[in-house]
Design a protein around this motif. Structure first.
Motif, PDB file in Angstrom:
ATOM      1  N   PRO A 111      16.588  13.513  10.487  1.00 55.93           N
ATOM      2  CA  PRO A 111      15.248  13.500  11.104  1.00 55.93           C
ATOM      3  C   PRO A 111      14.191  12.799  10.258  1.00 55.93           C
ATOM      4  O   PRO A 111      13.294  12.149  10.809  1.00 55.93           O
ATOM      5  CB  PRO A 111      14.924  14.988  11.278  1.00 55.93           C
ATOM      6  CG  PRO A 111      16.246  15.653  11.365  1.00 55.93           C
ATOM      7  CD  PRO A 111      17.138  14.888  10.456  1.00 55.93           C
ATOM      8  N   ILE A 112      14.285  12.890   8.944  1.00 52.90           N
ATOM      9  CA  ILE A 112      13.317  12.213   8.080  1.00 52.90           C
ATOM     10  C   ILE A 112      13.467  10.703   8.207  1.00 52.90           C
ATOM     11  O   ILE A 112      12.481   9.967   8.348  1.00 52.90           O
ATOM     12  CB  ILE A 112      13.502  12.665   6.620  1.00 52.90           C
ATOM     13  CG1 ILE A 112      13.290  14.174   6.498  1.00 52.90           C
ATOM     14  CG2 ILE A 112      12.565  11.907   5.691  1.00 52.90           C
ATOM     15  CD1 ILE A 112      13.527  14.718   5.103  1.00 52.90           C
ATOM     16  N   THR A 113      14.709  10.234   8.165  1.00 56.24           N
ATOM     17  CA  THR A 113      14.948   8.796   8.280  1.00 56.24           C
ATOM     18  C   THR A 113      14.559   8.283   9.657  1.00 56.24           C
ATOM     19  O   THR A 113      13.980   7.191   9.777  1.00 56.24           O
ATOM     20  CB  THR A 113      16.432   8.498   8.002  1.00 56.24           C
ATOM     21  OG1 THR A 113      16.755   8.916   6.678  1.00 56.24           O
ATOM     22  CG2 THR A 113      16.720   7.014   8.135  1.00 56.24           C
ATOM     23  N   ILE A 114      14.850   9.046  10.712  1.00 52.09           N
ATOM     24  CA  ILE A 114      14.456   8.630  12.063  1.00 52.09           C
ATOM     25  C   ILE A 114      12.938   8.573  12.181  1.00 52.09           C
ATOM     26  O   ILE A 114      12.373   7.622  12.747  1.00 52.09           O
ATOM     27  CB  ILE A 114      15.058   9.578  13.110  1.00 52.09           C
ATOM     28  CG1 ILE A 114      16.582   9.425  13.160  1.00 52.09           C
ATOM     29  CG2 ILE A 114      14.459   9.317  14.484  1.00 52.09           C
ATOM     30  CD1 ILE A 114      17.260  10.376  14.124  1.00 52.09           C
ATOM     31  N   SER A 115      12.251   9.572  11.650  1.00 47.43           N
ATOM     32  CA  SER A 115      10.784   9.581  11.687  1.00 47.43           C
ATOM     33  C   SER A 115      10.215   8.362  10.975  1.00 47.43           C
ATOM     34  O   SER A 115       9.271   7.722  11.458  1.00 47.43           O
ATOM     35  CB  SER A 115      10.246  10.868  11.047  1.00 47.43           C
ATOM     36  OG  SER A 115      10.696  12.009  11.733  1.00 47.43           O
ATOM     37  N   TYR A 167       6.643  15.896   2.340  1.00 48.47           N
ATOM     38  CA  TYR A 167       7.015  15.768   3.745  1.00 48.47           C
ATOM     39  C   TYR A 167       7.006  17.125   4.439  1.00 48.47           C
ATOM     40  O   TYR A 167       7.502  18.124   3.904  1.00 48.47           O
ATOM     41  CB  TYR A 167       8.406  15.140   3.868  1.00 48.47           C
ATOM     42  CG  TYR A 167       8.923  15.076   5.276  1.00 48.47           C
ATOM     43  CD1 TYR A 167       8.500  14.080   6.143  1.00 48.47           C
ATOM     44  CD2 TYR A 167       9.831  16.025   5.747  1.00 48.47           C
ATOM     45  CE1 TYR A 167       8.966  14.013   7.444  1.00 48.47           C
ATOM     46  CE2 TYR A 167      10.312  15.967   7.046  1.00 48.47           C
ATOM     47  CZ  TYR A 167       9.869  14.958   7.891  1.00 48.47           C
ATOM     48  OH  TYR A 167      10.329  14.914   9.176  1.00 48.47           O
ATOM     49  N   VAL A 168       6.412  17.141   5.637  1.00 50.68           N
ATOM     50  CA  VAL A 168       6.370  18.337   6.474  1.00 50.68           C
ATOM     51  C   VAL A 168       7.006  17.979   7.815  1.00 50.68           C
ATOM     52  O   VAL A 168       6.623  16.971   8.431  1.00 50.68           O
ATOM     53  CB  VAL A 168       4.927  18.828   6.685  1.00 50.68           C
ATOM     54  CG1 VAL A 168       4.892  20.014   7.631  1.00 50.68           C
ATOM     55  CG2 VAL A 168       4.287  19.188   5.354  1.00 50.68           C
ATOM     56  N   ASN A 212       4.078  21.026  11.561  1.00 51.72           N
ATOM     57  CA  ASN A 212       2.691  20.582  11.541  1.00 51.72           C
ATOM     58  C   ASN A 212       2.652  19.088  11.867  1.00 51.72           C
ATOM     59  O   ASN A 212       2.816  18.260  10.973  1.00 51.72           O
ATOM     60  CB  ASN A 212       2.059  20.854  10.174  1.00 51.72           C
ATOM     61  CG  ASN A 212       0.550  20.666  10.183  1.00 51.72           C
ATOM     62  OD1 ASN A 212       0.020  19.827  10.912  1.00 51.72           O
ATOM     63  ND2 ASN A 212      -0.151  21.443   9.379  1.00 51.72           N
ATOM     64  N   PRO A 213       2.440  18.714  13.124  1.00 50.29           N
ATOM     65  CA  PRO A 213       2.475  17.291  13.486  1.00 50.29           C
ATOM     66  C   PRO A 213       1.459  16.432  12.743  1.00 50.29           C
ATOM     67  O   PRO A 213       1.767  15.304  12.357  1.00 50.29           O
ATOM     68  CB  PRO A 213       2.185  17.314  14.997  1.00 50.29           C
ATOM     69  CG  PRO A 213       2.596  18.675  15.446  1.00 50.29           C
ATOM     70  CD  PRO A 213       2.287  19.580  14.296  1.00 50.29           C
ATOM     71  N   SER A 214       0.260  16.940  12.536  1.00 52.95           N
ATOM     72  CA  SER A 214      -0.755  16.135  11.852  1.00 52.95           C
ATOM     73  C   SER A 214      -0.384  15.906  10.390  1.00 52.95           C
ATOM     74  O   SER A 214      -0.551  14.799   9.862  1.00 52.95           O
ATOM     75  CB  SER A 214      -2.125  16.820  11.949  1.00 52.95           C
ATOM     76  OG  SER A 214      -2.102  18.094  11.330  1.00 52.95           O
ATOM     77  N   THR A 216       1.695  12.477   6.004  1.00 55.62           N
ATOM     78  CA  THR A 216       2.630  12.221   4.912  1.00 55.62           C
ATOM     79  C   THR A 216       3.382  10.909   5.114  1.00 55.62           C
ATOM     80  O   THR A 216       3.658  10.190   4.146  1.00 55.62           O
ATOM     81  CB  THR A 216       3.638  13.375   4.801  1.00 55.62           C
ATOM     82  OG1 THR A 216       2.935  14.609   4.667  1.00 55.62           O
ATOM     83  CG2 THR A 216       4.553  13.187   3.604  1.00 55.62           C
ATOM     84  N   LEU A 217       3.708  10.570   6.356  1.00 55.48           N
ATOM     85  CA  LEU A 217       4.529   9.395   6.630  1.00 55.48           C
ATOM     86  C   LEU A 217       3.717   8.123   6.854  1.00 55.48           C
ATOM     87  O   LEU A 217       4.306   7.042   6.960  1.00 55.48           O
ATOM     88  CB  LEU A 217       5.400   9.651   7.864  1.00 55.48           C
ATOM     89  CG  LEU A 217       6.568  10.625   7.682  1.00 55.48           C
ATOM     90  CD1 LEU A 217       7.268  10.860   9.004  1.00 55.48           C
ATOM     91  CD2 LEU A 217       7.555  10.107   6.649  1.00 55.48           C
ATOM     92  N   PHE A 218       2.397   8.228   6.911  1.00 55.52           N
ATOM     93  CA  PHE A 218       1.606   7.046   7.243  1.00 55.52           C
ATOM     94  C   PHE A 218       1.761   5.948   6.192  1.00 55.52           C
ATOM     95  O   PHE A 218       1.906   4.762   6.535  1.00 55.52           O
ATOM     96  CB  PHE A 218       0.127   7.418   7.392  1.00 55.52           C
ATOM     97  CG  PHE A 218      -0.725   6.287   7.872  1.00 55.52           C
ATOM     98  CD1 PHE A 218      -0.694   5.895   9.196  1.00 55.52           C
ATOM     99  CD2 PHE A 218      -1.540   5.595   6.996  1.00 55.52           C
ATOM    100  CE1 PHE A 218      -1.477   4.841   9.650  1.00 55.52           C
ATOM    101  CE2 PHE A 218      -2.321   4.538   7.428  1.00 55.52           C
ATOM    102  CZ  PHE A 218      -2.289   4.164   8.763  1.00 55.52           C
TER     103      PHE A 218
END
Length: 335
Positions: A118-122, A188-189, A194-196, A201-203
């Motif tokens: 999921p982290i890599t897909i995100s 990373y969350v 927490n979507p926001s 974190t990923l921006f």
């Protein structure tokens, strides 16, 4: 269209079988061709200072003394239906798809991959949206105004984006916006928690990847649009009184999308196999970081799992790209 889909599905399955055969050969056959014995190969799978009992157990579990065709069949069968490993008096069932157990953590490889996926897909999907939208928009505007200030500035920026290595831009973004200005988080969350905070974190990782890829897509789009907008069918559409916006969007951009779709399928497939540098710089515990840790520790089962997972994504997304050709270009449906 259905026959075309069936042909592409059959070709994808055959290609995956070829990939598994090549991967199997790299990890199991090439060392033997180089002169390694079954004991030496088993010792590499164990690590330092193995006992004779450890070597014998690995040889038995991996079937290193069996003929090559038997080893390959067991390898494929483990991926499809699972495998059973002996650990002393106990037998452990590895559920499909089985890539074995890590020699360092003694954990099953596939659940580790699923946990990190999921982290890599995100990371890959978020960055892909940024670079696809920005790259195509910049490329179209530049093509419609060739030689203008915007065109020169955009292509100059694209050249800089392609030239700067991602490990430099990623560390620069991290230092400036995360450590100095403290605008973006570093832990990373998950999206479900927490979507926001997930997006915050990923921006920066998204921007780091998008800066490189958007530059490539802007140049691709510009060159494709410049060629397409000079075609006869564009002049015919304009002569019919069609609005310029529709000419550009429906006829010009659509005809120029074919190479972009091709490259996009390859890029997103490779990123889903692990964005190694980006994940390492931003300490994201995804597939790429898992691959780096496994290579550093000479942990072969996780390396094998990451390799096959990445190959699956590339083959699958190339199949999707082949199907999108029929949507983007009507000539594919006709043929």
């Amino acid at each position: 269209m259905i026959s075309y889909l069936i042909r592409r599905l059959v070709a994808a399955v055959i290609l995956l079988l070829v990939v598994t055969a090549v991967t199997f050969g790299i990890f199991f056959i090439l060392p033997k061709l180089a002169g390694q014995t079954a004991d030496q190969l088993a010792q590499q799978y164990i690590g330092k200072n193995p006992t004779p009992a450890d070597i014998a157990a690995v040889k038995r579990n991996l079937g290193l003394d069996e003929p090559v065709y038997v080893q390959y069949w067991d390898f494929v069968r483990g991926i499809v239906s699972g495998a059973t490993y002996e650990r002393g008096p106990l037998s452990v069932k590895c559920e499909a798809p089985c890539f074995g157990y890590s020699f360092k953590t003694n954990l099953e490889v596939w659940p580790q991959l699923v946990e990190r996926l999921p982290i890599t897909i995100s990371l890959a999907v978020g960055a892909a949206v940024l670079w696809l939208v920005s790259g195509i928009v910049v490329g179209v505007v530049s093509a419609l105004r060739p030689g203008s200030f915007f065109d020169r500035a955009a292509m100059g920026g694209a050249l800089a984006g392609v030239s700067l290595p991602i490990f430099f831009t990623a560390q620069l973004f991290l230092l400036l916006f995360s450590y100095e200005l403290e605008i973006f988080g570093r832990t990373y969350v998950p999206f479900t928690e927490n979507p926001s905070q997930w997006a915050n974190t990923l921006f920066l990782p998204w921007c780091s990847l998008a800066l490189l890829y958007a530059a490539i897509y802007a140049r691709l789009t510009r060159s494709g649009m410049l060629e397409t907008m000079s075609e006869d069918f564009i002049r015919t559409a304009r002569a019919k009184g069609m609005r310029e916006r529709r000419v550009v969007a429906k006829h010009g951009l659509r005809a120029a999308l074919t190479p972009i779709v091709t490259v996009f399928g390859m890029d997103i497939g490779l990123l889903l196999g692990g964005a190694v540098i980006t994940e390492s710089v931003y300490s994201l515990h995804g597939i790429g970081e898992y691959a780096v840790q496994s290579i550093t520790a000479n942990d072969l089962p996780p390396i094998l799992g990451v390799t096959l997972l990445a190959a699956f994504f590339v083959v699958f997304l190339n199949l999707v790209v082949d199907l999108l050709y029929a949507v983007v270009d009507p000539r594919v449906r006709v043929s």
